[in-house]
Scaffold this motif. Structure first.
Motif, PDB file in Angstrom:
ATOM      1  N   ILE A   1      39.169  39.014  39.983  1.00 62.08           N
ATOM      2  CA  ILE A   1      39.847  40.355  40.045  1.00 62.08           C
ATOM      3  C   ILE A   1      39.050  41.384  39.179  1.00 62.08           C
ATOM      4  O   ILE A   1      38.554  40.897  38.049  1.00 62.08           O
ATOM      5  N   ALA A   2      39.192  42.819  39.381  1.00 59.17           N
ATOM      6  CA  ALA A   2      38.637  43.705  38.497  1.00 59.17           C
ATOM      7  C   ALA A   2      39.920  44.747  38.603  1.00 59.17           C
ATOM      8  O   ALA A   2      40.343  45.205  39.551  1.00 59.17           O
ATOM      9  N   SER A   3      40.645  44.929  37.464  1.00 61.79           N
ATOM     10  CA  SER A   3      41.884  45.714  37.285  1.00 61.79           C
ATOM     11  C   SER A   3      41.566  47.300  36.792  1.00 61.79           C
ATOM     12  O   SER A   3      40.692  47.213  36.099  1.00 61.79           O
TER      13      SER A   3
ATOM     14  N   PHE B   1      38.427  50.866  34.344  1.00 64.33           N
ATOM     15  CA  PHE B   1      38.601  49.674  34.459  1.00 64.33           C
ATOM     16  C   PHE B   1      39.282  49.153  33.149  1.00 64.33           C
ATOM     17  O   PHE B   1      39.069  49.448  32.198  1.00 64.33           O
ATOM     18  N   VAL B   2      40.112  47.792  33.279  1.00 60.70           N
ATOM     19  CA  VAL B   2      41.004  47.654  32.324  1.00 60.70           C
ATOM     20  C   VAL B   2      40.264  46.094  32.004  1.00 60.70           C
ATOM     21  O   VAL B   2      40.597  45.206  32.803  1.00 60.70           O
ATOM     22  N   GLY B   3      39.507  46.175  31.156  1.00 62.72           N
ATOM     23  CA  GLY B   3      38.489  44.724  30.943  1.00 62.72           C
ATOM     24  C   GLY B   3      37.526  44.617  31.900  1.00 62.72           C
ATOM     25  O   GLY B   3      37.263  45.424  32.500  1.00 62.72           O
ATOM     26  N   ASP B   4      36.903  43.366  31.744  1.00 62.62           N
ATOM     27  CA  ASP B   4      36.191  43.080  32.740  1.00 62.62           C
ATOM     28  C   ASP B   4      36.607  42.154  34.002  1.00 62.62           C
ATOM     29  O   ASP B   4      37.640  41.726  33.998  1.00 62.62           O
ATOM     30  N   ILE B   5      35.631  41.888  34.766  1.00 57.64           N
ATOM     31  CA  ILE B   5      35.913  41.234  35.933  1.00 57.64           C
ATOM     32  C   ILE B   5      36.244  39.713  35.448  1.00 57.64           C
ATOM     33  O   ILE B   5      35.821  39.189  34.708  1.00 57.64           O
ATOM     34  N   SER B   6      37.504  39.285  35.901  1.00 57.42           N
ATOM     35  CA  SER B   6      37.946  37.825  35.523  1.00 57.42           C
ATOM     36  C   SER B   6      37.862  37.007  36.809  1.00 57.42           C
ATOM     37  O   SER B   6      38.095  37.333  37.911  1.00 57.42           O
TER      38      SER B   6
ATOM     39  N   LEU C   1      40.972  45.118  42.415  1.00 54.72           N
ATOM     40  CA  LEU C   1      39.815  44.776  43.433  1.00 54.72           C
ATOM     41  C   LEU C   1      39.858  43.117  43.477  1.00 54.72           C
ATOM     42  O   LEU C   1      39.922  42.521  42.538  1.00 54.72           O
ATOM     43  N   TYR C   2      39.914  42.614  44.368  1.00 52.28           N
ATOM     44  CA  TYR C   2      40.094  41.009  44.644  1.00 52.28           C
ATOM     45  C   TYR C   2      38.767  40.490  45.630  1.00 52.28           C
ATOM     46  O   TYR C   2      38.507  41.195  46.491  1.00 52.28           O
ATOM     47  N   GLU C   3      38.151  39.336  44.932  1.00 49.98           N
ATOM     48  CA  GLU C   3      36.964  38.895  45.935  1.00 49.98           C
ATOM     49  C   GLU C   3      37.570  37.377  45.903  1.00 49.98           C
ATOM     50  O   GLU C   3      37.538  36.525  44.854  1.00 49.98           O
ATOM     51  N   PRO C   4      37.555  36.761  47.182  1.00 47.43           N
ATOM     52  CA  PRO C   4      38.037  35.314  46.988  1.00 47.43           C
ATOM     53  C   PRO C   4      36.816  34.302  46.596  1.00 47.43           C
ATOM     54  O   PRO C   4      35.787  34.885  46.494  1.00 47.43           O
ATOM     55  N   PRO C   5      36.994  33.260  46.427  1.00 49.47           N
ATOM     56  CA  PRO C   5      36.157  32.186  45.793  1.00 49.47           C
ATOM     57  C   PRO C   5      35.134  31.882  46.773  1.00 49.47           C
ATOM     58  O   PRO C   5      35.350  31.945  47.931  1.00 49.47           O
ATOM     59  N   SER C   6      34.028  31.847  46.282  1.00 50.33           N
ATOM     60  CA  SER C   6      32.555  31.512  47.414  1.00 50.33           C
ATOM     61  C   SER C   6      32.896  30.156  47.636  1.00 50.33           C
ATOM     62  O   SER C   6      33.425  29.104  46.728  1.00 50.33           O
ATOM     63  N   ASP C   7      32.572  29.703  48.906  1.00 46.24           N
ATOM     64  CA  ASP C   7      32.705  28.378  49.211  1.00 46.24           C
ATOM     65  C   ASP C   7      31.726  27.337  48.801  1.00 46.24           C
ATOM     66  O   ASP C   7      30.515  27.556  48.625  1.00 46.24           O
TER      67      ASP C   7
END
Length: 118
Positions: free
Chosen positions: A99-101, A87-92, A112-118
């Protein structure tokens, strides 16, 4: 008018290695496989792998694909690291999600993408 993405394709240097990464490591279903062009099913989106020409410029450009993991982002990052993915860096964290690149076996940029939590 564009109503959606029909195909995403990525240039690859080594088709067998790329198929191993996308088919085995990421778990996408291989639908078609040749030395010059292969297709994978990513939940209804066709991802094409196109062999790079043996001559000419070997630029660093290319498409970027973003995947949404089935489980939590940290779990998928951990799983992929266990498969040898760097991975390139940490989860941002961003207002629009996390995202995690990382890079695929051919040097293409993925996230990898995770939407914001509500």
């Amino acid at each position: 008018m564009a109503s959606g993405v029909a195909t995403v394709w990525l240039p690859v240097k080594d088709m067998k290695r790329a198929l191993g990464f996308y088919g085995e490591t990421l778990g996408l279903e291989v639908k078609r496989e040749t030395d010059d062009w292969s297709e994978l099913d990513a939940n209804g989106l066709m991802v094409g792998l196109n062999a790079r020409e043996s001559s000419g410029a070997d630029g660093g450009g290319g498409a970027l694909l973003t995947f949404r993991p089935d489980g939590g982002l940290e779990d998928e990052v951990s799983r992929l690291k266990g498969e040898g993915v760097s991975f390139v860096g940490d989860i941002s964290d961003h207002p629009w999600g996390r995202i995690a690149s990382f890079k695929d076996s051919e040097g293409n940029d993925l996230q990898l993408y995770e939407p914001p939590s509500d």
